[in-house]
Design an enzyme around this catalytic site. Structure first.
Site, PDB file in Angstrom:
ATOM      1  CG  ASP A  65      -0.393  -0.736   2.395  1.00 31.61           C
ATOM      2  OD1 ASP A  65       0.848  -0.792   2.550  1.00 31.61           O
ATOM      3  OD2 ASP A  65      -1.172  -1.261   3.191  1.00 31.61           O
ATOM      4  CD  GLU A 125      -4.020   3.696   6.803  1.00 29.48           C
ATOM      5  OE1 GLU A 125      -4.915   3.302   7.570  1.00 29.48           O
ATOM      6  OE2 GLU A 125      -2.831   3.386   6.941  1.00 29.48           O
TER       7      GLU A 125
END
Length: 277
Positions: A65, A125
């Site tokens: 990520d 997130e």
């Protein structure tokens, strides 16, 4: 190209954090490194690199990520965030660096027959980036058989990787609770319905879900992480919003937490004569 200095690269990423779906500098830096390694690279909502060797038709994905968090960094080291109010506080700077290190190792020592797809995902997130890459056609274009990822853990021994059969992480569910009371002057609290006091009661009640309403060892966590109101120093708030996070190991517990949250909130709302949703 010379070997990648992974420590320096991680520090570089740490200094330039970007929020979900705004990782433009980050994507450009990643793509540049992949291209220098001779990896076929495309930029979309994320970055994808493809390394193919031999004639095999099997393929795996390695994924990291990219996004940071809206947190002010108070550290004093020499690679502190240069973006006010944004910080790599969840380790994604390390994840990107590890995946680029893996790409370098595989590009230099290609002792495999098939394809490795390097997936750099945006907006982890908020849970939106994976679906965005899938909707963009990633898995149709590159049908990998399995995808692997790793998450760093500060404090774990250097060189040790922790894993287990079956489940290793809990689910995450975000919640918002809106309290609609009646604002008023702090000198006359009896005139209004103070949303912040009612909110505090809700926060305390939510803690009984884990301690008194679920079986011991369920592995559930309920956390209120934000309280937002329209109050001022001398004015009681009429509106309060509680935001938070629920972690659960099985869907049944997650659904039970949601039911109990609504039950508690509605009951407290009725007791105080306010609307809670």
């Amino acid at each position: 190209m010379p070997p990648i200095d992974l420590s320096a690269l991680r520090h570089e990423f740490h200094k330039m954090p970007e929020l979900g779906f705004a990782e433009e500098r980050t994507k450009a830096r990643i793509a540049g490194i992949l291209e220098d390694l001779g990896v076929e690279t495309t930029i979309g909502v994320g970055v994808v690199g493809v390394l193919k060797r031999g004639s095999g038709n099997r393929a795996i994905g390695l994924r990291a990520d990219m996004d940071a968090l809206p947190i002010h960094e108070a550290s004093s080291h020499d690679y502190v965030s240069q973006t006010p109010g944004v910080m790599h506080a969840c380790g994604h700077d390390g994840h990107m660096t590890m995946l680029l290190g893996a790409a370098e190792a595989l590009a230099e020592d290609s002792n495999f027959d098939g394809t490795v797809v390097f997936i750099f995902q945006p907006n982890e997130e908020h849970g939106l980036g994976a679906q965005a890459m899938i909707s963009e056609g990633l898995l149709e274009r590159l049908p990998v058989e399995e995808i692997y990822a790793i998450h760093n853990l500060p404090g774990a021994p250097v060189g040790q990787v922790s894993t287990r059969p079956g489940q290793i992480c809990s689910s995450e569910s975000l919640f918002e609770i809106l309290i609609e009371g009646q604002g008023g002057h702090a000198s006359m609290p009896q005139v209004g319905r103070d949303a912040i006091t009612i909110g505090a009661e809700v926060v305390q009640a939510l803690q009984t879900i884990v301690s008194r309403k679920l079986a011991p060892g369920a592995g559930v966590v309920v956390s209120v992480t934000e309280i937002l109101t329209d109050g001022q120093r001398n004015a009681l708030p009429g509106i309060a919003t509680l935001k938070g996070d629920v972690r659960a190991r099985v869907p049944e517990d997650r659904e039970e937490v949601a039911r109990l949250m609504r039950q508690l909130a509605e009951g407290i709302g009725t007791a105080h004569g306010v609307k809670i949703s």
